[in-house]
Motif scaffolding. Structure first.
Motif, short mmCIF file in Angstrom:
data_model
loop_
_atom_site.label_atom_id
_atom_site.label_comp_id
_atom_site.label_asym_id
_atom_site.label_seq_id
_atom_site.Cartn_x
_atom_site.Cartn_y
_atom_site.Cartn_z
N ILE A 49 -45.47 54.32 25.30
CA ILE A 49 -46.83 54.27 26.22
C ILE A 49 -47.76 55.35 25.97
N TYR A 50 -48.82 55.04 25.56
CA TYR A 50 -50.02 56.19 25.84
C TYR A 50 -51.15 55.56 26.49
N GLY A 51 -51.43 56.53 27.71
CA GLY A 51 -52.64 55.88 28.49
C GLY A 51 -52.22 54.57 29.30
N GLY A 52 -51.16 54.45 29.39
CA GLY A 52 -50.92 53.16 30.21
C GLY A 52 -50.80 51.85 29.20
N PRO B 70 -51.86 50.06 19.21
CA PRO B 70 -51.78 49.72 20.73
C PRO B 70 -51.79 48.35 20.93
N GLU B 71 -51.07 47.91 22.09
CA GLU B 71 -51.32 46.43 22.33
C GLU B 71 -52.55 46.16 23.16
N ILE B 72 -53.62 46.10 22.36
CA ILE B 72 -55.13 45.93 23.12
C ILE B 72 -54.96 44.42 23.66
N ARG B 73 -55.91 44.55 24.80
CA ARG B 73 -56.23 43.11 25.49
C ARG B 73 -56.99 42.48 24.49
N LEU B 74 -56.93 41.35 24.83
CA LEU B 74 -57.64 40.19 23.82
C LEU B 74 -58.72 39.15 24.41
N ALA B 75 -59.75 38.81 23.85
CA ALA B 75 -60.65 37.86 24.27
C ALA B 75 -59.97 36.56 24.19
N PRO B 76 -60.35 35.48 24.78
CA PRO B 76 -61.39 35.47 25.92
C PRO B 76 -61.11 35.95 27.39
N ALA B 77 -59.69 36.12 27.70
CA ALA B 77 -59.41 36.31 28.57
C ALA B 77 -59.59 37.84 29.15
N SER B 78 -59.78 38.51 28.40
CA SER B 78 -60.15 40.01 28.64
C SER B 78 -61.35 40.36 27.41
N TYR C 130 -64.84 42.16 25.97
CA TYR C 130 -65.41 43.57 26.02
C TYR C 130 -66.03 43.82 27.26
N PRO C 131 -65.48 45.02 27.65
CA PRO C 131 -64.98 46.40 26.75
C PRO C 131 -63.80 46.52 27.25
N ALA C 132 -63.00 45.31 27.38
CA ALA C 132 -61.35 45.53 27.93
C ALA C 132 -60.65 46.48 26.77
N CYS C 133 -60.91 45.90 25.28
CA CYS C 133 -59.95 46.56 24.31
C CYS C 133 -60.62 47.96 24.05
N LEU C 134 -61.86 48.26 24.06
CA LEU C 134 -62.42 49.61 24.10
C LEU C 134 -61.69 50.42 25.08
N GLU C 135 -61.74 50.00 26.36
CA GLU C 135 -60.95 50.93 27.30
C GLU C 135 -59.69 51.04 27.08
N ASP C 136 -58.84 50.14 26.34
CA ASP C 136 -57.58 50.46 26.09
C ASP C 136 -57.53 51.41 24.72
N ILE C 137 -58.42 51.39 24.13
CA ILE C 137 -58.23 52.21 22.82
C ILE C 137 -58.73 53.83 23.19
N SER D 56 -62.46 42.68 13.08
CA SER D 56 -63.09 43.13 14.46
C SER D 56 -62.76 44.41 14.92
N GLY D 57 -61.51 44.78 14.57
CA GLY D 57 -60.76 46.05 15.01
C GLY D 57 -61.87 47.28 14.74
N ALA D 58 -62.53 46.94 13.60
CA ALA D 58 -63.48 48.17 13.07
C ALA D 58 -64.59 48.23 14.22
N SER D 59 -65.11 47.16 14.63
CA SER D 59 -66.27 47.31 15.83
C SER D 59 -65.59 48.06 16.88
N VAL D 60 -64.35 47.76 17.47
CA VAL D 60 -63.75 48.75 18.53
C VAL D 60 -63.43 50.18 18.15
N ALA D 61 -63.21 50.41 16.85
CA ALA D 61 -62.79 51.95 16.30
C ALA D 61 -63.89 52.64 16.42
N LEU D 62 -65.03 52.16 15.75
CA LEU D 62 -66.37 52.86 15.59
C LEU D 62 -66.93 53.06 17.04
N ALA D 63 -66.77 51.98 17.89
CA ALA D 63 -67.27 52.33 19.65
C ALA D 63 -66.59 53.43 20.08
N LEU D 64 -65.19 53.65 19.84
CA LEU D 64 -64.49 54.41 20.08
C LEU D 64 -65.14 55.98 19.78
#
Length: 334
Positions: free
Chosen positions: A51-54, A105-113, A115-122, A159-167
């Motif tokens: 577990i990293y950061g929950g 990481p087991e990031i949260r996914l759309a549509p239930a979660s 943006y920005p849920a997966c970014l917050e996870d990362i 699509s993960g590249a969008s999240v990684a660069l946002a990080l």
């Protein structure tokens, strides 16, 4: 055993990663898991959960790895699918080639979660991983290099590249300094509604189409948010790209995503950064994940390994073509 070149088989497999207007979310996720999950990891890679950061994460450790090098991997799947389990085999190969642990990481996914849920996870995972690596480094666990600082590599696909660069855009300079490289496989870089890729009625390659990008973006976030660099990295301001870590992009030269990747690399280089685009002739989106069908998949991962271990001998800042000979090893550049 030699891999027989089967382009049709590869395309059929990789289409599982593309979420479109006809896709059912549950079935889409189940198909990715069924297609890419394997209980046996390649190359003697060991698997552990932590577990990293929950956030639950896989930690994949090859037989030989640098103790001060770790890869944080953000998986693709059109923001909707993919998981630690479905990416475990591919990232095990990456770990082996890079001689580094890989954290998924087991990031949260759309549509239930959305943006920005997966970014917050990362972001949570990165902060915890950074802290752990800093502590380990300060304790001098690496006997050969007791004063070595941690080396974090950010890697992502689609699509993960969008999240990684946002990080990266959100990181303070002191955190960016420990990131030695960014590796992107077939990145999604512009999801704005006025992007030529989304505004076109019928535009496609073997795997990705304008419909895939439009539908994925629509379940990920509101249209107004797609103008943000945190969703569309190609729209980043110059100051967000200054002093950026070296970027290596690998993709097929038949992809409709290619022009965005070249534009992004050109912008980075123009601002004094290092960026390379490694194009593979006649290859499609995420061909690296079809190694049971394509010999080039293995060669491409060899090249990634040489990039990440510092055994690459090329000098060009932007590389726009790669024509390997299958019977020979690749000579990569750092």
């Amino acid at each position: 055993m030699a891999v027989v070149n089967d382009r049709k088989g590869a395309v059929k497999k990789l289409k599982c990663l593309a979420y479109n207007s006809k896709s059912d979310t549950v079935q889409f996720r189940e198909k990715i898991e069924k297609t890419f999950y394997t209980p046996i990891l390649p190359n003697g890679v060991e698997f552990a959960e932590t577990i990293y950061g929950g956030i639950p994460c896989d930690v994949l450790s090859p037989e030989i790895y640098a103790s001060n090098r770790v890869v944080l991997y953000v998986h693709g799947g059109s923001f909707v699918g993919g998981s630690r389990a479905s990416y475990r085999c591919f990232c095990s190969s990456l770990a082996s080639k890079a001689c580094a642990r890989v954290v998924i990481p087991e990031i949260r996914l759309a549509p239930a979660s959305p943006y920005p849920a997966c970014l917050e996870d990362i972001q949570s995972v990165f902060r915890a991983l950074y802290t752990e690596e800093q502590v380990t480094s300060s304790l001098g666990n690496d006997k050969d290099s007791p004063n070595a600082s941690p080396e974090i590599i950010i890697a992502a696909d689609g699509s993960g590249a969008s999240v990684a660069l946002a990080l990266l855009f959100n990181l303070r300079e002191r955190y960016r300094q420990c990131i030695s490289r960014v590796v992107l496989f077939s990145p999604w870089l512009n999801l704005a509604s006025d992007s030529p890729l989304l505004s076109a009625k019928k535009l496609s390659d073997d795997i990705i189409s304008s419909d895939v990008l439009r539908k994925s973006a629509s379940v990920y976030t509101y249209e107004s948010n797609t103008l943000s660099p945190l969703v569309s990295p190609l729209l980043a301001q110059d100051e967000q790209l200054m002093n950026f870590p070296p970027v290596f992009i690998q993709m097929g030269d038949t992809e409709i995503l290619k022009e965005d990747a070249l534009k992004f690399a050109d912008r980075l280089v123009a601002l004094g950064n290092e960026a390379q685009v490694d194009l593979w002739p006649n290859m499609m989106f995420m061909f690296q994940m079809a190694d049971d069908y394509l010999p080039d998949s293995h060669l491409a991962m060899d090249r990634i390994g040489k990039i990440l271990t510092g055994n690459d001998s090329g000098k060009d800042k932007v590389k726009v073509e790669n024509k390997p000979r299958l019977e020979q090893s690749l000579h990569a550049d750092a």
